[in-house]
Design an enzyme around this catalytic site. Structure first.
Site, short mmCIF file in Angstrom:
data_model
loop_
_atom_site.label_atom_id
_atom_site.label_comp_id
_atom_site.label_asym_id
_atom_site.label_seq_id
_atom_site.Cartn_x
_atom_site.Cartn_y
_atom_site.Cartn_z
N GLU A 222 0.87 -1.18 0.00
CA GLU A 222 0.00 0.00 0.00
C GLU A 222 0.91 1.23 0.00
OE1 GLU A 222 -3.53 -0.25 2.04
OE2 GLU A 222 -3.82 1.92 2.30
N ARG A 223 0.67 2.12 -0.95
CA ARG A 223 1.54 3.29 -1.17
C ARG A 223 2.95 2.80 -1.56
NH1 ARG A 223 -2.81 6.10 -1.97
NH2 ARG A 223 -4.24 5.88 -0.24
N LYS A 342 -4.41 -1.11 13.70
CA LYS A 342 -5.26 -0.03 13.17
C LYS A 342 -6.69 -0.50 13.35
CE LYS A 342 -6.25 2.40 8.81
NZ LYS A 342 -5.79 2.65 7.42
N GLU A 346 -10.83 4.04 8.72
CA GLU A 346 -10.80 3.79 7.27
C GLU A 346 -11.28 2.38 6.92
OE1 GLU A 346 -6.79 4.90 6.12
OE2 GLU A 346 -7.36 7.01 6.07
N ARG A 379 -2.55 2.36 17.10
CA ARG A 379 -2.51 3.61 16.34
C ARG A 379 -3.64 4.58 16.73
NH1 ARG A 379 -0.79 3.41 10.57
NH2 ARG A 379 -2.90 4.12 10.39
N ARG A 396 -11.85 17.00 11.38
CA ARG A 396 -11.13 15.73 11.53
C ARG A 396 -9.93 15.85 12.48
NH1 ARG A 396 -8.48 12.54 6.41
NH2 ARG A 396 -6.71 11.61 7.50
N LYS A 420 0.59 9.72 14.62
CA LYS A 420 1.16 10.42 13.47
C LYS A 420 1.56 11.83 13.89
CE LYS A 420 -1.20 7.86 9.79
NZ LYS A 420 -1.88 7.89 8.48
N ASP A 425 -2.77 13.87 8.36
CA ASP A 425 -2.27 12.63 7.79
C ASP A 425 -1.00 12.85 6.99
OD1 ASP A 425 -2.00 10.09 6.86
OD2 ASP A 425 -3.71 10.12 5.51
N GLU A 453 4.43 9.56 0.59
CA GLU A 453 3.06 9.49 0.06
C GLU A 453 2.55 10.86 -0.40
OE1 GLU A 453 0.30 7.77 2.76
OE2 GLU A 453 -1.43 8.23 1.53
N GLU A 575 7.04 22.21 -0.55
CA GLU A 575 5.93 22.84 0.17
C GLU A 575 5.45 24.09 -0.57
OE1 GLU A 575 6.99 24.73 3.87
OE2 GLU A 575 4.96 24.60 4.65
N TRP A 606 -14.09 13.39 4.07
CA TRP A 606 -12.73 13.05 4.51
C TRP A 606 -12.10 14.09 5.41
CZ3 TRP A 606 -10.66 8.29 4.02
CH2 TRP A 606 -11.33 7.41 3.16
O1 GCW Z 1 -2.26 8.18 4.72
C1 GCW Z 1 -3.19 7.16 4.75
C2 GCW Z 1 -2.86 6.29 3.60
C3 GCW Z 1 -3.44 4.93 3.70
C4 GCW Z 1 -2.97 4.34 5.01
C5 GCW Z 1 -3.47 5.22 6.14
C6 GCW Z 1 -2.99 4.75 7.48
C7 GCW Z 1 -2.46 2.04 5.45
O2 GCW Z 1 -3.30 6.93 2.44
O3 GCW Z 1 -2.98 4.18 2.61
O4 GCW Z 1 -3.43 3.01 5.17
O5 GCW Z 1 -2.97 6.52 5.97
O6 GCW Z 1 -1.97 5.26 7.95
O7 GCW Z 1 -3.60 3.89 8.06
#
Ligand code: GCW
Length: 888
Positions: A222-223, A342, A346, A379, A396, A420, A425, A453, A575, A606
């Site tokens: 993923e990514r 997680k 999502e 997480r 959010r 994070k 995100d 990403e 940036e 979102w």
């Molecule tokens: O930034 C987002 C990503 C998802 C990722 C999610 C996460 C694994 O676009 O691809 O899923 O964060 O951190 O859970």
């Protein structure tokens, strides 16, 4: 104890030149001898030890910062004769084996010297003129020479490098500390630091230093920006784990000791017995480097693969299922590190389905792991992605604090909340996540994303350490009368100013792949700097970049200066054309997370809104009039963000909604700053190309070419971003650019304005990513053309063709002047989109084209598969050599 002597060099003091193969045999000899000398310890033998220059997966960049390039030994050891000839490990555990082997590799590569290696030895005092390196744990050193181990107790993973006369001592708090000390010594040599006097003690900032890899069982990631998984393929663990071992070596060289090998959107099948066996093989490949395997788990597993009718965290059957599963894992992987989770995020299942809390879910797993010493990295990225955008109070950014702060103190001691860095995100800039200051009795770790990403996906150059450090250094003290309390202290896993933590640390989402780890050779600085900051977050970005550059490219001052400057400027440049003033990355947030698509962030659930209206822009997160998010910070920081007077410009639109005409601290209006920043950024991105070109011949050709290709692409993509974002805000604000650049492109001819043969104009959904909101595509024809008659003065020109390159399909283009082909190329970049957009927009530049008044410039496009040879515009600008050319 009888010392085991694995290798004696030829009688010559220096190895000198030997044919490559011979040298390789020498270097491998210790391993072969060891294999005969004693049976390998269970699941812990050093197999497939990575050879920087001869490994099976050889390729540019594969050796990364462990290539061990030649250095000037005189700078390190005084004279060549003082290079230690003998390397002795006092112990006989696998980590000390790895340490001696690594030092032997380093000696060979950096010092052109093959040392004698002894293991489980108790060396006598060196003979006069003899220099030796001795490695061992503090306990081993004490047993060997009590006087030498006089320093303070080192603790786990810590090391001390110490010169005592002719002995260079690498002392570890434990065997892993010995290995980290060996790598630190090699780093010193690689950077040509003098080792004539040496006494350095170093210990990790925090206990947890892990990477997360978002790899799937089928081998995708993923990514994924650097090829498929190094761990999995076609539904199982790869047979050949050479790369997994080589990755562990890279991680160990930085002091990273844990790796979650699978996607946090976790596939429950990882917990099936056959896959646990496969995972045990990965753990075996990691073990010689002290890296422990961890696994991301799906909380619904007891139901999906366990056959239970529930996964309620409080149900006794569920509790028993996890206990048994964890016991099964530890039977095969005794040093298993723990789980990453997680949940309720999502689309992932979680405890809310049963009305339970995140703490109850975390503790369910923690209690199964506790008897084995395992951890839960739980997480905090839990949020509602169906927010009501019409509600001005919805936000959010509030989620993590709102959900986890009330649970503070309810998590078991082997749970760490993985947070994070920012409240959204992994954006190009975010303020620190306020939750860091919201968990006084709950362990916490900071997560960063090494995989780029939202920061260019490794096609573009962005050195991320400066971004991460803005968060690490954010002061979270509760009162201005307290001493500063930076985030880096909150994640250190100890008690500080009313925060009672016993564990803490750093997690980096790396997503390395088979394409030389991170694809872009310069992106490796991000993996390197993550590890270095996880070890010591007080290091500066400049110091880390310089270390990485020296180890990767050598100590040439010109090379260092150019690469350091490129790296250190890169985040600010990126940036400035993708998300200045705290807007967040204005990218397509619904799919690829790559090209410009500001609108995609607005008016959906979102919650990545920046709320552009015709009057103003920015999220009002103030306590006074907005969502109240700022109130989640401790009072001093909240006060700073709440007031327009003190809120920094670079976070202004994250915190406030202001009119476009609002004046920044710099005196510019918001709208003019947005324009200027994007034009400046595109220019700065273009300037990276000649800077890199100045290194031609000074860095390996393959790396030179690879980076050059990407920097040229980035220069074009920065223009795509610049044009899209400035047009977008020009339309919303209705305020033109004072410098008349936005929407004025005198040298461009929109594709729809060319004479089309076969091509048809089509509207582009993200209108600002095409001239006039339209492009052309060739559908239903084998080939199409678009042409113009040159009616400006004859001369030398540069011709840019701005076209779209989809993920699938490889269209071909030919550019002709009066029937003569001047360039052909394939649209084979596989950019991550399947429509005309800023994600797929790219360019071909043909320099120094002779054009005469009356010439026909024709572009021929040959579509392929789903890619209809789409085009945006042609731009013709005078070339540097502008004298009128002779007619060909
Ligand atoms: O930034 C987002 C990503 C998802 C990722 C999610 C996460 C694994 O676009 O691809 O899923 O964060 O951190 O859970």
């Amino acid at each position: 104890m009888v010392p085991k002597i694995y290798f004696f060099p030829p009688s010559k003091r220096r190895a000198g030149w030997a044919p490559c193969l011979g040298l390789l045999m020498f270097a491998l000899a210790p391993l072969a001898a060891r294999a005969q000398a004693r049976p390998a310890p269970p699941r812990a033998h050093v197999h497939e030890l990575f050879e920087p220059s001869t490994g099976p997966a050889k390729g540019p960049g594969y050796a990364a910062w462990l290539a061990y390039l030649p250095v000037n030994p005189a700078l390190v050891f005084g004279t060549e004769n003082e290079i230690p000839d003998t390397i002795v490990a006092l112990g006989e555990n696998v980590l000390e084996h790895s340490s001696t082997h690594e030092l032997a590799l380093g000696w060979r590569g950096m010092l052109n010297h093959v040392p004698r290696v002894l293991e489980s030895a108790r060396p006598a005092a060196p003979a006069p003129g003899e220099n030796i390196v001795v490695l061992g744990t503090q306990a081993e050193v004490r047993a060997w020479r009590p006087a030498l181990a006089g320093g303070a107790a080192l603790g786990p993973d810590a090391y001390r490098l110490h010169r005592v006369g002719d002995i260079l001592l690498v002392e570890g708090g434990d065997p892993r500390g010995v290995l980290y000390g060996a790598f630190a010594l090699l780093r010193d040599i690689g950077e040509e630091h003098s080792l004539r006097t040496l006494d350095v003690t170093s210990r990790p900032w925090a206990q947890v230093r892990w990477t997360n890899e978002w790899d799937n069982l089928n081998g995708t990631i993923e990514r994924e920006y650097a090829g498929p998984s190094i761990f999995f393929q076609d539904g199982h663990v790869r047979a050949d784990l050479t790369r997994a071992a080589a990755y562990a070596r890279l991680l160990a060289s930085l002091g990273i000791d844990g790796c979650t090998v699978n996607n946090v959107n976790a596939d429950p099948r990882f917990l099936l017995p056959a896959n646990i066996q496969g995972l045990a093989r990965i753990a075996g490949a990691f073990r010689p480097y002290g890296v422990r395997l961890s696994l991301a788990v799906d909380l619904a597993s007891p139901e999906t693969i366990g056959g239970l009718p529930t996964f309620d965290p409080l149900d006794p059957r569920v509790i028993a299922w996890w206990r048994d599963k964890v016991d099964e894992i530890y039977r095969l992987i005794p040093d298993f590190a723990g789980f990453t989770v997680k949940a309720d995020s999502e689309g992932q299942p979680g405890p809310w389905q049963y009305g339970r809390t995140q703490a109850q879910a975390a503790n369910l797993l923690a209690r199964a792991l506790a008897p084995h010493g395992g951890l839960v990295l739980y997480r905090a990225f839990v949020y509602n992605n169906h927010l009501n955008w019409r509600n001005p109070k919805a936000d959010r950014a509030l989620a993590a604090y709102d959900i986890f702060h009330p649970l503070d103190g309810k998590f078991d001691s082997n749970v760490i909340i993985q947070i994070k860095y920012g409240p959204i995100d992994f954006q190009v800039r975010e303020p620190a996540q306020p939750l860091f200051a919201g968990l006084r009795h709950t362990n916490e770790a900071m997560a960063v994303e090494i995989a780029q990403e939202y920061t260019g996906q490794q096609r573009q150059l962005v050195y991320l350490a400066p971004l991460w450090k803005t968060v690490l250094d954010t002061d979270m003290r509760s009162s201005l009368s307290d001493p500063p309390l930076p985030v880096l202290d909150l994640i250190a896993g100890r008690s500080v100013q009313g925060f009672h933590h016993t564990l803490g640390g750093f997690v980096g989402v790396a997503n390395v792949g088979t394409n030389r780890w991170l694809g872009n050779p310069l992106s490796l600085v991000n993996l390197y700097s993550f590890g270095r900051l996880a070890w010591n977050p007080t290091l500066t970005s400049a110091a880390i970049s310089d270390e990485w550059t020296r180890l990767t490219f050598g100590n040439n001052p010109t090379v260092r200066a150019v690469i350091n400057k490129l790296e250190l400027n890169s985040w600010h440049i990126y940036e400035s054309y993708t998300g200045p003033l705290g807007l967040g990355t204005l990218t397509n947030i619904l799919g690829s997370h790559y090209g410009p698509d500001p609108q995609s962030a607005e008016r959906n659930g979102w919650g990545q809104w920046f709320r552009a209206t015709h009057e103003g822009v920015g999220m009002d997160r103030t306590v006074a009039t907005g969502t109240g998010f700022i109130g989640q910070y401790p009072p001093p920081l909240a006060a700073k963000y709440e007031s327009l007077k003190t809120c920094p410009d670079n976070l202004l639109l994250f915190m406030h909604h202001v009119p476009y005409t609002y004046r920044l601290h710099s005196g510019q209006t918001v709208i003019q700053y947005l324009y200027n920043s994007h034009y400046w950024g595109a220019k700065a991105a273009a300037a990276q190309v000649p800077a890199w070109e100045s290194l031609h011949g000074m860095v390996p050709d393959d790396i030179y070419n690879e980076v050059l290709k990407r920097l040229k692409y980035q220069a074009g993509e920065a223009i795509v971003w610049r044009d899209a974002v400035t047009r977008y805000f020009a339309r919303w604000s209705g305020i033109p650019d004072a410098l008349h650049r936005v929407n004025h492109y005198p040298d461009r001819i929109a594709a729809t304005g060319l004479t089309l043969d076969g091509y048809t104009p089509v509207a582009v959904k993200v209108w600002e990513t095409a001239m006039g909101g339209k492009g052309i595509e060739c559908v239903g024809h084998a080939s199409c053309s678009a042409s113009l008659v040159w009616n400006k003065p004859s001369g030398w020109y540069n011709v840019v063709v701005q076209y779209y390159d989809y993920f699938l399909g490889v269209s071909h283009f030919t550019l002709q002047v009066d029937g003569h082909t001047i360039d052909t190329w394939a649209a084979d970049a596989h950019l991550p989109g399947m429509t005309m957009s800023g994600t797929t927009s790219t360019r071909q530049t043909v320099e120094n084209v002779a054009l005469h008044r009356g010439d026909t410039l024709r572009l021929i496009g040959v579509p392929n598969g789903p890619e209809p040879a789409p085009v945006d515009y042609i731009e013709v600008t005078p070339a540097a050599a502008s004298a009128a050319p002779a007619k060909p």
